[in-house]
Design an enzyme around this catalytic site. Structure first.
Site, PDB file in Angstrom:
ATOM      1  N   HIS A 122       0.872  -1.186   0.000  1.00  0.00           N
ATOM      2  CA  HIS A 122       0.000   0.000   0.000  1.00  0.00           C
ATOM      3  C   HIS A 122       0.908   1.236   0.000  1.00  0.00           C
ATOM      4  CE1 HIS A 122      -2.803   2.912   1.901  1.00  0.00           C
ATOM      5  NE2 HIS A 122      -3.777   2.099   1.526  1.00  0.00           N
ATOM      6  N   ASP A 199       2.974  -4.649   8.073  1.00  0.00           N
ATOM      7  CA  ASP A 199       1.754  -3.856   7.924  1.00  0.00           C
ATOM      8  C   ASP A 199       0.579  -4.830   8.065  1.00  0.00           C
ATOM      9  OD1 ASP A 199      -0.516  -2.670   6.948  1.00  0.00           O
ATOM     10  OD2 ASP A 199       0.382  -1.882   5.119  1.00  0.00           O
ATOM     11  N   GLN A 202      -4.626  -5.180   7.041  1.00  0.00           N
ATOM     12  CA  GLN A 202      -5.665  -6.064   6.488  1.00  0.00           C
ATOM     13  C   GLN A 202      -5.707  -7.425   7.171  1.00  0.00           C
ATOM     14  OE1 GLN A 202      -7.982  -5.109   4.561  1.00  0.00           O
ATOM     15  NE2 GLN A 202      -7.156  -3.227   3.728  1.00  0.00           N
ATOM     16  N   LYS A 225     -10.494  -0.398  10.637  1.00  0.00           N
ATOM     17  CA  LYS A 225     -10.704  -1.556   9.766  1.00  0.00           C
ATOM     18  C   LYS A 225     -11.146  -2.769  10.568  1.00  0.00           C
ATOM     19  CE  LYS A 225      -7.223  -0.130   6.388  1.00  0.00           C
ATOM     20  NZ  LYS A 225      -7.976   0.300   5.208  1.00  0.00           N
ATOM     21  N   CYS A 365      -4.766   2.619  -3.576  1.00  0.00           N
ATOM     22  CA  CYS A 365      -3.519   3.117  -2.959  1.00  0.00           C
ATOM     23  C   CYS A 365      -2.372   2.144  -3.180  1.00  0.00           C
ATOM     24  CB  CYS A 365      -3.694   3.385  -1.457  1.00  0.00           C
ATOM     25  SG  CYS A 365      -4.853   4.676  -1.119  1.00  0.00           S
TER      26      CYS A 365
HETATM   27  N1  PMP Z   1      -1.850  -0.869   4.616  1.00  0.00           N
HETATM   28  C1  PMP Z   1      -2.810  -1.579   4.042  1.00  0.00           C
HETATM   29  C2  PMP Z   1      -2.508  -2.971   3.572  1.00  0.00           C
HETATM   30  C3  PMP Z   1      -4.087  -1.026   3.900  1.00  0.00           C
HETATM   31  O1  PMP Z   1      -5.051  -1.739   3.317  1.00  0.00           O
HETATM   32  C4  PMP Z   1      -4.334   0.276   4.373  1.00  0.00           C
HETATM   33  C5  PMP Z   1      -5.694   0.919   4.218  1.00  0.00           C
HETATM   34  N2  PMP Z   1      -6.296   0.726   3.001  1.00  0.00           N
HETATM   35  C6  PMP Z   1      -3.291   0.970   4.961  1.00  0.00           C
HETATM   36  C7  PMP Z   1      -2.065   0.367   5.080  1.00  0.00           C
HETATM   37  C8  PMP Z   1      -3.464   2.350   5.486  1.00  0.00           C
HETATM   38  O2  PMP Z   1      -4.375   2.356   6.524  1.00  0.00           O
HETATM   39  P1  PMP Z   1      -4.832   3.758   7.139  1.00  0.00           P
HETATM   40  O3  PMP Z   1      -5.484   4.500   6.017  1.00  0.00           O
HETATM   41  O4  PMP Z   1      -5.782   3.373   8.217  1.00  0.00           O
HETATM   42  O5  PMP Z   1      -3.621   4.426   7.613  1.00  0.00           O
END
Ligand code: PMP
Length: 424
Positions: A122, A199, A202, A225, A365
């Protein structure tokens, strides 16, 4: 006993009608999940009965608010099986957690040091490292994915060198759904003396996470999430590393002493929590953690695998559609990303939205990953434990409508094109 219909009653929003009479079907859970009423109530209760700033006041309200806030660290500790509350820092989101690491760990890096990422990251696990590169001239490498949408572990291993300071990798891709073998990478990182960041944005909402067992050094995830409020992120990390790192932000709370000349830092975790934190939402996140655990992560995972399998069987009937996921459903539970070369994913998302169905379309993203896949965007349906097979049926019906509209089923040559989408 896992009873999805009973569970759904906990979520007021799931009653909502869209466009007049269409029942909301929420399949955008990888972006953010819905909140059960008890989580919403916890926020209201905080503001109505014990709103106060924490760690400072000696009055009753301040004591209550401080205890409730700090108690959430205890809950996080149990949720991820880490050693102590000092290993848990509250941030705003996963993005901030990774920025904190890139900044604070990066302070001790020098030109030529290497950061190893993967092609399935991401943006929040790419851009903070680019910012560090701009400051410190570190080199950034990306471990590739295979044409089966899995990490290429052999190539990853070859990319690790004596200069690899950090390996930062997603536990579960927000696009492919692929779950990476963190333990395997942890062994490589440890042997090489590299710091391993995971990270878990998910993965933490959907599967059991054991920080000690995974063997990583840091774990980042977001409350929103996993049934909790927005504005709360988690950074779990080894205490000895936190202690060595320089602070990320300066101000109140993160200091022990400030003089006209200088300052000293507070103990971890408060050293990394400058200023008044998001007290109400942290407390409500604690309620969300209790709620998820009451349902049970094993049941959640099982339900999501079943639903994903069910959805895939139906989706595969649209043979002009390319599904970007590992063949084994166990490796991408809950996330189904698809596209075809003719209809833009935004058009698909807009048409199914007319039926009350929320899915995500775009680059998610993950623009570098999109480039690798040879597309500019995809559609993504992402599930959570409150979704049902009936909802999948309505979703498939809505997709059928969209494809009929674009006369996709009739375009034979498309099926051939679909086979060519991944660029090697
Ligand atoms: N890493 C992953 C794998 C994500 O899916 C996301 C959110 N889509 C993020 C990081 C970023 O999360 P946040 O917007 O809550 O900072």
């Amino acid at each position: 006993m896992f009873d999805v219909n009973k569970i759904r009653k906990d979520f007021p929003i799931l009653e909502r009608k869209i466009w007049g009479d269409k029942q909301l079907i929420y399949l955008d859970n990888a972006a953010t999940t819905q909140k059960p009423k008890i989580v919403i109530d916890a926020i209201v209760q905080y503001y109505e009965t014990y709103n106060a700033n924490i760690h400072r006041g000696v009055h009753k309200l301040a004591e209550e608010a401080t205890a409730a806030y700090e108690n959430v660290r205890e809950k996080v500790k149990k949720y991820v099986s880490c050693d102590s509350n000092s290993e848990i820092v509250f941030t705003r989101n996963t993005t901030e957690s990774i920025n904190l690491l890139a900044y604070s760990l990066g302070e001790s890096f020098s030109e030529g040091d290497e950061i190893l990422l993967t092609e399935m990251e991401h943006h929040s696990n790419i851009v903070p490292w680019y910012l560090l590169r701009n400051r410190k001239k570190v080199n950034i490498k990306f471990a590739p994915i295979t044409d089966q949408y899995e990490l290429d572990y052999e190539k990853l291993e070859k990319l690790i060198t004596k200069k690899t300071k950090v390996i930062s990798i997603t536990h579960k891709s927000n696009v492919l759904g692929t779950v990476n073998d963190i333990k395997k990478i942890a062994k490589l990182a440890k042997t090489n003396g590299s710091i391993l960041i995971v990270d878990a944005a998910q993965s933490a909402p959907h599967m059991k996470i054991d920080f000690s067992d995974l063997g990583c050094d840091f774990l980042a995830f977001s409350s929103h999430k996993m049934c909790g409020p927005t504005g709360v992120g988690l950074l779990v990390g080894k205490k000895e590393l936190f202690e060595k790192m320089s602070p990320f932000l300066g101000g109140g709370e993160m200091i022990r002493k400030v003089t006209f000349e200088d300052f000293t830092t507070n103990d971890v975790p408060w050293k990394f929590e400058a200023g008044t934190p998001n007290i109400a939402d942290v407390i409500a996140f604690g309620v969300a953690l209790d709620y998820i655990q009451k349902i049970g992560l094993d049941s959640i995972y099982k339900h999501e695998i079943e639903l994903t399998q069910y959805a895939l069987t139906k989706l595969r009937k649209f043979d002009f559609l390319k599904i970007y996921a590992p063949a084994d459903v166990n490796k991408h539970a809950g996330i189904i990303t698809f596209a075809n070369p003719v209809v833009h994913p935004h058009d698909i998302a807009t048409i199914v939205d007319q039926e009350g169905i929320a899915i995500r379309a775009g680059h998610h993203c993950a623009q570098p990953l999109m480039k690798k896949l040879g597309v500019s965007a995809t559609s993504r349906a992402s599930l959570y434990f409150y979704n049902t097979k009936d909802e999948i049926d309505v979703f498939i019906g809505a997709l059928q409508k969209a494809f009929d509209y674009f006369e996709l089923g009739a375009c034979k040559e498309l099926k051939e094109k679909v086979g060519e989408r991944i660029s090697k």
